[in-house]
Structure formats: C-alpha cells, structure tokens
Design a protein around this motif. Structure first.
Motif, PDB file in Angstrom:
ATOM      1  N   ALA A 121       0.424   6.252 -16.095  1.00 47.03           N
ATOM      2  CA  ALA A 121      -0.170   6.453 -14.800  1.00 47.03           C
ATOM      3  C   ALA A 121       0.794   5.343 -13.815  1.00 47.03           C
ATOM      4  CB  ALA A 121      -1.373   6.049 -15.110  1.00 47.03           C
ATOM      5  N   TYR A 122       0.380   3.992 -14.537  1.00 39.47           N
ATOM      6  CA  TYR A 122       1.057   3.109 -13.291  1.00 39.47           C
ATOM      7  C   TYR A 122       2.636   3.344 -13.370  1.00 39.47           C
ATOM      8  CZ  TYR A 122       3.928  -1.842 -12.605  1.00 39.47           C
ATOM      9  OH  TYR A 122       4.864  -2.228 -11.981  1.00 39.47           O
ATOM     10  N   LEU A 123       3.300   4.067 -13.798  1.00 41.52           N
ATOM     11  CA  LEU A 123       4.608   3.994 -13.414  1.00 41.52           C
ATOM     12  C   LEU A 123       4.969   5.654 -12.581  1.00 41.52           C
ATOM     13  CD1 LEU A 123       7.057   4.140 -16.510  1.00 41.52           C
ATOM     14  CD2 LEU A 123       6.745   2.104 -14.697  1.00 41.52           C
ATOM     15  N   ALA A 124       3.649   5.877 -12.928  1.00 36.15           N
ATOM     16  CA  ALA A 124       4.349   6.741 -11.767  1.00 36.15           C
ATOM     17  C   ALA A 124       3.627   7.078 -10.244  1.00 36.15           C
ATOM     18  CB  ALA A 124       2.854   8.647 -12.270  1.00 36.15           C
ATOM     19  N   ARG A 125       2.478   5.973  -9.598  1.00 36.14           N
ATOM     20  CA  ARG A 125       1.998   5.348  -8.893  1.00 36.14           C
ATOM     21  C   ARG A 125       2.829   4.809  -8.123  1.00 36.14           C
ATOM     22  NH1 ARG A 125      -1.959   3.298 -11.804  1.00 36.14           N
ATOM     23  NH2 ARG A 125      -1.400   1.371 -12.510  1.00 36.14           N
ATOM     24  N   LEU A 126       4.183   4.021  -8.914  1.00 38.37           N
ATOM     25  CA  LEU A 126       5.424   3.325  -8.289  1.00 38.37           C
ATOM     26  C   LEU A 126       5.627   4.736  -7.825  1.00 38.37           C
ATOM     27  CD1 LEU A 126       6.413   0.747 -10.876  1.00 38.37           C
ATOM     28  CD2 LEU A 126       4.547   0.419  -8.482  1.00 38.37           C
ATOM     29  N   GLU A 127       6.138   6.117  -8.347  1.00 34.67           N
ATOM     30  CA  GLU A 127       7.208   5.992  -8.191  1.00 34.67           C
ATOM     31  C   GLU A 127       7.535   7.472  -6.871  1.00 34.67           C
ATOM     32  OE1 GLU A 127       6.971  10.133 -11.181  1.00 34.67           O
ATOM     33  OE2 GLU A 127       7.857   8.813 -12.937  1.00 34.67           O
ATOM     34  N   ASN A 128       5.977   6.917  -6.397  1.00 36.78           N
ATOM     35  CA  ASN A 128       5.202   7.230  -4.952  1.00 36.78           C
ATOM     36  C   ASN A 128       5.025   6.015  -3.888  1.00 36.78           C
ATOM     37  OD1 ASN A 128       5.122  10.093  -5.185  1.00 36.78           O
ATOM     38  ND2 ASN A 128       3.642   9.416  -6.286  1.00 36.78           N
ATOM     39  N   ASN A 129       5.704   4.836  -4.452  1.00 32.46           N
ATOM     40  CA  ASN A 129       5.776   3.621  -3.052  1.00 32.46           C
ATOM     41  C   ASN A 129       5.802   4.025  -1.737  1.00 32.46           C
ATOM     42  OD1 ASN A 129       8.487   2.136  -3.274  1.00 32.46           O
ATOM     43  ND2 ASN A 129       8.049   2.652  -4.948  1.00 32.46           N
ATOM     44  N   PRO A 130       6.317   3.665  -0.546  1.00 32.90           N
ATOM     45  CA  PRO A 130       6.307   3.769   0.507  1.00 32.90           C
ATOM     46  C   PRO A 130       7.819   2.811   1.114  1.00 32.90           C
ATOM     47  CG  PRO A 130       5.055   1.877   1.024  1.00 32.90           C
ATOM     48  CD  PRO A 130       4.458   2.061  -0.791  1.00 32.90           C
ATOM     49  N   GLY A 131       9.184   2.190  -0.024  1.00 33.85           N
ATOM     50  CA  GLY A 131       9.631   1.959  -0.264  1.00 33.85           C
ATOM     51  C   GLY A 131       9.585   0.468   0.655  1.00 33.85           C
ATOM     52  N   VAL A 132      10.677  -0.249   0.011  1.00 33.72           N
ATOM     53  CA  VAL A 132      10.790  -2.146   0.810  1.00 33.72           C
ATOM     54  C   VAL A 132      12.279  -2.142   1.392  1.00 33.72           C
ATOM     55  CG1 VAL A 132      11.287  -4.267  -0.102  1.00 33.72           C
ATOM     56  CG2 VAL A 132       9.647  -2.698  -1.683  1.00 33.72           C
ATOM     57  N   PRO A 133      12.573  -2.000   2.523  1.00 35.13           N
ATOM     58  CA  PRO A 133      13.309  -2.087   3.789  1.00 35.13           C
ATOM     59  C   PRO A 133      14.115  -3.254   3.237  1.00 35.13           C
ATOM     60  CG  PRO A 133      11.815  -1.134   4.751  1.00 35.13           C
ATOM     61  CD  PRO A 133      10.692  -1.778   3.582  1.00 35.13           C
ATOM     62  N   GLY A 134      13.770  -4.225   3.237  1.00 34.66           N
ATOM     63  CA  GLY A 134      15.096  -5.454   2.941  1.00 34.66           C
ATOM     64  C   GLY A 134      14.633  -5.700   1.630  1.00 34.66           C
ATOM     65  N   GLY A 135      14.505  -5.030   0.443  1.00 33.72           N
ATOM     66  CA  GLY A 135      15.374  -5.023  -0.779  1.00 33.72           C
ATOM     67  C   GLY A 135      14.134  -5.880  -1.212  1.00 33.72           C
ATOM     68  N   ILE A 136      14.392  -5.066  -2.788  1.00 33.00           N
ATOM     69  CA  ILE A 136      13.446  -6.164  -3.678  1.00 33.00           C
ATOM     70  C   ILE A 136      14.301  -7.035  -5.163  1.00 33.00           C
ATOM     71  CG2 ILE A 136      12.136  -5.802  -5.890  1.00 33.00           C
ATOM     72  CD1 ILE A 136      11.872  -2.767  -4.444  1.00 33.00           C
TER      73      ILE A 136
END
Length: 409
Positions: free
Chosen positions: A303-318
């Motif tokens: 469920a945790y990975l499923a939540r991450l799959e729909n994150n809004p993104g990080v434009p500056g990078g991770i």
C-alpha cells in the motif's frame, strides 16, 4: 473568526551554554549572532517544560490572542488539496515576528486549525561562515525543512551541525526542523523499534504536517525578504534521515490527492537511510504476536508503494543516499522505493532519482560499525549535496508549485 485562529508560541529550551556551543559550532557563532541581531524575537517565552515533546497544558484555539482581528482570509492563507479550508495566519507578519528569528535552540509551537495537530519546531537562518555574501552571489534564500531520525538523541536543529553547513554554503538559507512527536514514528502511531512494521498510518498527522509546511511557506512569502535577499518561499526543499526520510516520502505521496493533475509542493528532496511502511518480506521480523499479523506487514508495504506511485512529483529532483551495509534500514528494502520514485519522476517528465550507494560512516568507532546506520553527515554535510540542494533559481516565484497559490488566497 477567532475560533479559526491558531496559536504559535515560542519556547526557551534549557540548554547548557557549553553544550550549545558544541552543538552549533563556534566558527560561525559570531556571524550568526550578528545577523540574527537584526531580527529580534518579540514573542514571549513560556515555561520550558513545554519544550520537551509534551506541552504543559492543552493549548486551545480560544487561547490564541491575535494582535488584531483576524480576517476570514488572512494574507497568508492557503487552500490546497487535500485541505478542506484555508489556513489562517496572524494578521500581520513582520521580520521581527518571523518564525526563524532568535536562537536555534528556541522552540515554537503550531496548532493546525484544520486537524488540531500540534507541532513543536525550531528554525534559524544559516549564513555563510566566510561572510561577504551579496546580491550578485545569491538572488534568493532557500527555505529548507529537515526531518530527523528516531535515534539521534537530540531534537530538531541540534541534529544538524550548523557550523559545518555554514562553512559549505555560499549564500544564506532558512532551515526549519520539526520536533519528533513523543510516542510516534513521525506519522505512525508506534515509536518502538518495530514501529515501521507495527504502526498504523496517522492521516491527520500527515495533513497537519503538510498544512504546517504550507503555513511556513506562506509566512515566508508574506515577509518576502531577508535583509536584501528574496526568500524563495515557493520552492520548499526538504531532506530527512531514516524515519525522517520515510516521513518525507509519505508527505510527498499525500501532498496532493489529484494524481497527475496535482501541483507539486516540494521543489527538491534528499533522502538518507530510507525505509518504508512495513516490509516486502518477513526476514528479520520477530515476535510471536507480530508474526500473527504477517499478512498486514506485507500489505502495508504494498500500500505504501501504491501511494508513492501517485505522488505529484519533485521538479528539482530527488537524491537518495544509502549505506550498502545498513542493517537497520537494509538496502534491499530501500531499492524498490527508489525504483518507484524514479518511475514516477520519469512518467511526469521530471529528473530521474539520483541514487548513491556509500560505504563511509560518520565515525569509525566500533559502536557505529555494528549496524552501519550512522551516516547522516556523510550523506548530507558535503558540498556536492548542498550545492545541488540549495542552488539558486533567481528571485522569481515558482508559480506552478502549491506554495505560490498562497499569493491570491
């Protein structure tokens, strides 16, 4: 209107003078003190018993005493998904009332008017130790949030060696550090060694933390400048270590509920010694009672990975940094998280995740080698990371980010 007001108070932490010098360094102490002297705090101190993870009395919204009437839509208000109504700030925020004013040891408290979530935090301005920063060197001042691990032994900013940061940066930055809530794994309801497995997700705490971050961005944006520098309040950066990095991934996942249509909140993120919620297998999990719920452990991770799959993104990078021999947060459990974040970034047309595997530790002492989990300084206290993390994007606001929406609310 008064019922929607929040209370923000400042707490004087009782810290030994010599211990404070060791925690925050002597090399940049005079420089920081001179800079901060221009922004004296005007918020009254309260009893220091309220600074140690629990508050001496229940602070209610009725306790808030704004300096004047609070409008229904204060200038710092933000109303963004997943919030149901805008946050309210004090009617007037000035440099003297900035949440970063005062010494790094001072604590403040914030109550979310939406969820009732209570948070203590510290904040400070870090100036380059060499001095001489001018407008040609920096067009804006980054706003940075740091989430610590569980076993640091020190709260908030005391976890970071601010003197080392000052030696490595070429322009000032504002660093804000929430205090780990007592009895919690940041946003899980269990603080035991197996909290990441046993704990249940506290959705209201996540919303409260997100509202607090938006509140800080809105206040910084309202204040506008630090001396002659623009505060880059629309591009919040965040980095975390161990449990703090896990908390950041949950905040990223919950920072919007509209999937691809959601505007990002965080501009850039640094993750050290990362782990997730639950595990993809039962290796190393012990305890008869715990193993009775083995399906739940596996389901939490999925469920945790499923939540991450729909994150809004990080434009500056991770950027993710992980020790190959970490026994507390094993690399094999961090890798699927990195892959998930990377796939989401690429699908959104954003920079892929930079994943760095290391073998160095903060100390060569035997006690640190036993679990290979003490490498926060190696991960973050270096010019390579800080130059990327704090890079200047000029004085223009990031209009596509969530924090920019505070301007018209």
């Amino acid at each position: 209107e008064e019922e929607d007001a929040y209370e923000e108070v400042e707490v004087e932490e009782e810290v030994d003078e010599e211990e404070g010098e060791a925690a925050y360094g002597e090399s940049s102490a005079s420089t920081l003190a001179q800079r901060r002297a221009a922004y004296p705090t005007t918020i009254g101190d309260v009893d220091s018993k309220r600074a140690r993870g629990s508050v001496g009395r229940e602070v209610t919204q009725d306790d808030a005493e704004p300096s004047g009437p609070v409008p229904k839509k204060a200038r710092g208000s933000i109303g963004l998904a997943p919030m149901s109504r805008p946050l309210l700030q004090q009617e007037q925020d000035t440099p003297e009332q900035a949440f970063w004013a005062g010494e790094p040891t001072k604590m403040r408290e914030w109550i979310d008017p939406e969820t009732g979530y209570r948070l203590q935090y510290q904040a400070t301005v870090v100036w380059p130790a060499a001095g001489g920063t001018d407008e040609e060197d920096a067009a804006s001042v980054p706003l940075v949030f740091f989430f610590s691990g569980l076993d640091t032994g020190s709260p908030g900013l005391a976890t970071i060696k601010l003197d080392r940061v000052a030696e490595m940066i070429t322009r000032p930055c504002v660093i804000v550090a929430p205090i780990l809530p007592r009895g919690k794994w940041w946003i899980l309801d269990c603080a035991s060694d197996w909290g990441f497995v046993d704990g249940e997700l506290l959705v209201d705490d996540i919303r409260g933390l997100l509202n607090w971050i938006r509140h800080c961005c809105a206040q910084a944006k309202h204040i506008g400048t630090l001396e002659s520098f623009e505060i880059d309040a629309t591009r919040p950066r965040a980095f975390g270590y161990s449990a703090g990095s896990y908390a950041l991934t949950e905040l990223l996942a919950h920072s919007a509920e509209d999937g691809d249509a959601a505007a990002p909140l965080f501009w850039s993120i640094g993750l050290g010694a990362m782990h997730g919620h639950g595990q993809p297998d039962l290796e190393g999990v012990d305890g008869k009672k715990r193993l009775m719920h083995k399906e739940a452990i596996l389901e939490k991770y999925s469920a945790y990975l499923a939540r991450l799959e729909n994150n809004p993104g990080v434009p500056g990078g991770i950027r993710c940094i992980h020790h190959t021999g970490d026994e507390i947060c094993p690399l094999r459990y961090a890798t699927p998280i990195v892959e998930c974040l990377n796939e989401r970034q690429l699908n959104l047309g954003l920079p892929g995740v930079e994943f760095r595997e290391i073998q160095e530790l903060d100390s060569s002492k035997k006690r640190n080698k036993s679990c290979n989990h003490t490498y926060q300084e190696v991960a973050f206290m270096n010019t390579n990371f800080l130059e990327w993390f704090l890079q200047d994007f000029g004085g223009d606001a990031w209009e596509e980010g969530q924090a920019a929406q505070a301007e018209h609310l």
